[in-house]
Write an enzyme that holds these catalytic residues in place. Structure first.
Site, PDB file in Angstrom:
ATOM      1  N   LYS A  83       6.017  -4.246 -49.509  1.00 11.18           N
ATOM      2  CA  LYS A  83       6.568  -3.404 -50.812  1.00 11.18           C
ATOM      3  C   LYS A  83       5.830  -3.634 -51.910  1.00 11.18           C
ATOM      4  CE  LYS A  83      10.096  -0.486 -50.758  1.00 11.18           C
ATOM      5  NZ  LYS A  83      10.710   0.162 -49.855  1.00 11.18           N
ATOM      6  N   GLY A 183      25.846   9.238 -53.151  1.00 12.15           N
ATOM      7  CA  GLY A 183      24.382   9.363 -53.474  1.00 12.15           C
ATOM      8  C   GLY A 183      23.960  10.737 -52.797  1.00 12.15           C
ATOM      9  N   GLY A 185      20.902  12.244 -53.243  1.00 10.71           N
ATOM     10  CA  GLY A 185      19.428  12.344 -53.495  1.00 10.71           C
ATOM     11  C   GLY A 185      18.752  12.919 -52.645  1.00 10.71           C
ATOM     12  N   LYS A 186      17.390  12.368 -52.334  1.00 12.76           N
ATOM     13  CA  LYS A 186      16.603  12.710 -51.302  1.00 12.76           C
ATOM     14  C   LYS A 186      17.214  12.489 -49.873  1.00 12.76           C
ATOM     15  CE  LYS A 186      12.383  10.779 -53.491  1.00 12.76           C
ATOM     16  NZ  LYS A 186      11.200   9.745 -53.309  1.00 12.76           N
ATOM     17  N   VAL A 187      17.892  11.370 -49.585  1.00  9.31           N
ATOM     18  CA  VAL A 187      18.415  11.238 -48.227  1.00  9.31           C
ATOM     19  C   VAL A 187      19.708  11.706 -48.124  1.00  9.31           C
ATOM     20  CG1 VAL A 187      19.036   9.575 -46.589  1.00  9.31           C
ATOM     21  CG2 VAL A 187      16.814   9.383 -47.863  1.00  9.31           C
TER      22      VAL A 187
END
Length: 360
Positions: A83, A183, A185-187
């Site tokens: 990472k 959340g 967002g993206k996912v």
């Protein structure tokens, strides 16, 4: 430009290598962590985030790179875990020069680490980074990449959630269940669509007003609550953390009403021992690095030459992997997170050992 610190002995963390990178002119300060290359080159995204300190950035990259090693092992990939983090506010300092400088540091590792998107980085950024290194995935379709990796991340979370539902309620569907998504967002937005298609009721929250506007316009049947605290305390069957890590902690777990936790966020357990508290409360935790592996499966497929159908089939198998882990946890009398760790460590040891059989 230069690497200002690199070590092959990062101490007690178990990492193979941690590299500190800096390019003063572009403002780049980055850390690349390689936890393991037992199964192959390390693969993991680059997080661009305004950490409060270098110590916080280092702690995050060490945790995330270790998690990627376990995630890649359980996803059946011949890839190790790594990472990277770029320390700074992407809204303020992200530039072509900074991203290309970072790409040169990735290239300097000669294939030990492949990067991809994460919080604060996007497909367009990967295309810029790729101008300096070939060890980059998550690229745009125009450049032969997979595009948005959150598509299969959400699909994999949905598959893991189905397996958890089967384990708890006897049927692999969320139909009629109430799912709390933290959340959008993206996912989270893709996961919400899968859940609604499966017949689930969805209650959700997000700190971003634009995300809330999107869900009101796209899925008006989704119930919105003020914040994550309200969501956790809601009468939900499944809790899906899909934002930043640490969602399961000493404050949230005691008030959590869900019977299942399965979400896309990384490092959901705030500290060791939380998995036992969940188990003691009768809450089934589907380990995050198992169910959210669809994204890394998608970007890893680029290394072969991306094929969406092949990648989706691999991500669909997250259902089978989650089932196996939950069965193993029951058989061995341990929380699912412990069972997942054991399964990943077994694969890294057994398959990694084969590298000692030297080819000429």
């Amino acid at each position: 430009m230069g690497v200002f610190a690199s070590t092959d002995d990062p101490g007690s963390t178990g990492h193979e290598q941690v590299v500190f990178c800096q390019d003063k002119q572009s403002g780049l300060k980055a850390i690349i962590g390689i936890y393991s290359t037992a199964l192959g080159p390390a693969l993991g995204g680059t997080r661009f985030y305004p950490y409060a300190s270098e110590e916080d950035a280092l702690a995050d990259v060490l945790d995330l790179s270790r998690g990627m090693a376990y995630k890649n092992a359980l996803a059946g990939l011949d890839l190790g875990g790594g990472k990277a983090v770029i320390w700074g506010d992407p809204e303020q300092i992200k530039s072509e020069a900074l991203l290309r400088a970072y790409g040169r540091f990735v290239e300097s590792l000669a294939g030990r680490y492949y990067t991809a998107c994460d919080v604060g980085t996007y497909v367009a950024d990967m295309d810029v980074i790729a101008r300096e290194t070939k060890y980059v995935t998550g690229r745009s379709v125009e450049h032969g990449g997979a595009g948005d990796s959150s598509i299969l991340t959400a699909w994999g979370v949905f598959q893991g959630m189905r397996a958890a539902a089967e384990h708890v309620w006897g049927t692999p569907t969320l139909s009629g269940r109430r799912v709390g998504v933290a959340g959008l967002g993206k996912v989270g937005k893709y996961l919400t669509a899968h859940l609604l298609s499966d017949g689930a009721e969805v209650v959700a929250t997000d700190v971003n007003p634009k995300a809330l506007e999107w869900v009101r316009a796209t899925h008006p049947q989704v119930e919105l609550v003020d914040d994550t605290a309200a969501l956790i305390a809601s009468d939900v069957d499944v809790y899906a953390p899909c934002a930043l890590g640490g969602a399961l902690n000493d404050d949230t777990v005691p008030v959590l009403r869900a019977k299942v936790v399965a979400g896309a966020a990384n490092n959901q357990l705030a500290h060791p021992g939380i998995e036992k508290v969940l188990a003691d409360r009768g809450i089934l935790y589907a380990p995050d690095y198992v169910v959210n592996a669809g994204g890394v499966i998608q970007v890893a497929d680029e290394i072969e030459g991306f094929n969406f159908d092949r990648a989706k089939l691999r991500a669909t198998r997250i259902y089978d992997t989650t089932r196996e882990i939950l069965r193993l946890a029951d058989d061995e009398g341990v929380p699912p997170a412990v069972a997942a760790d054991r399964l990943a460590e077994r694969r890294m040891a057994e398959v990694g050992r084969l590298r000692t059989i030297h080819l000429r």
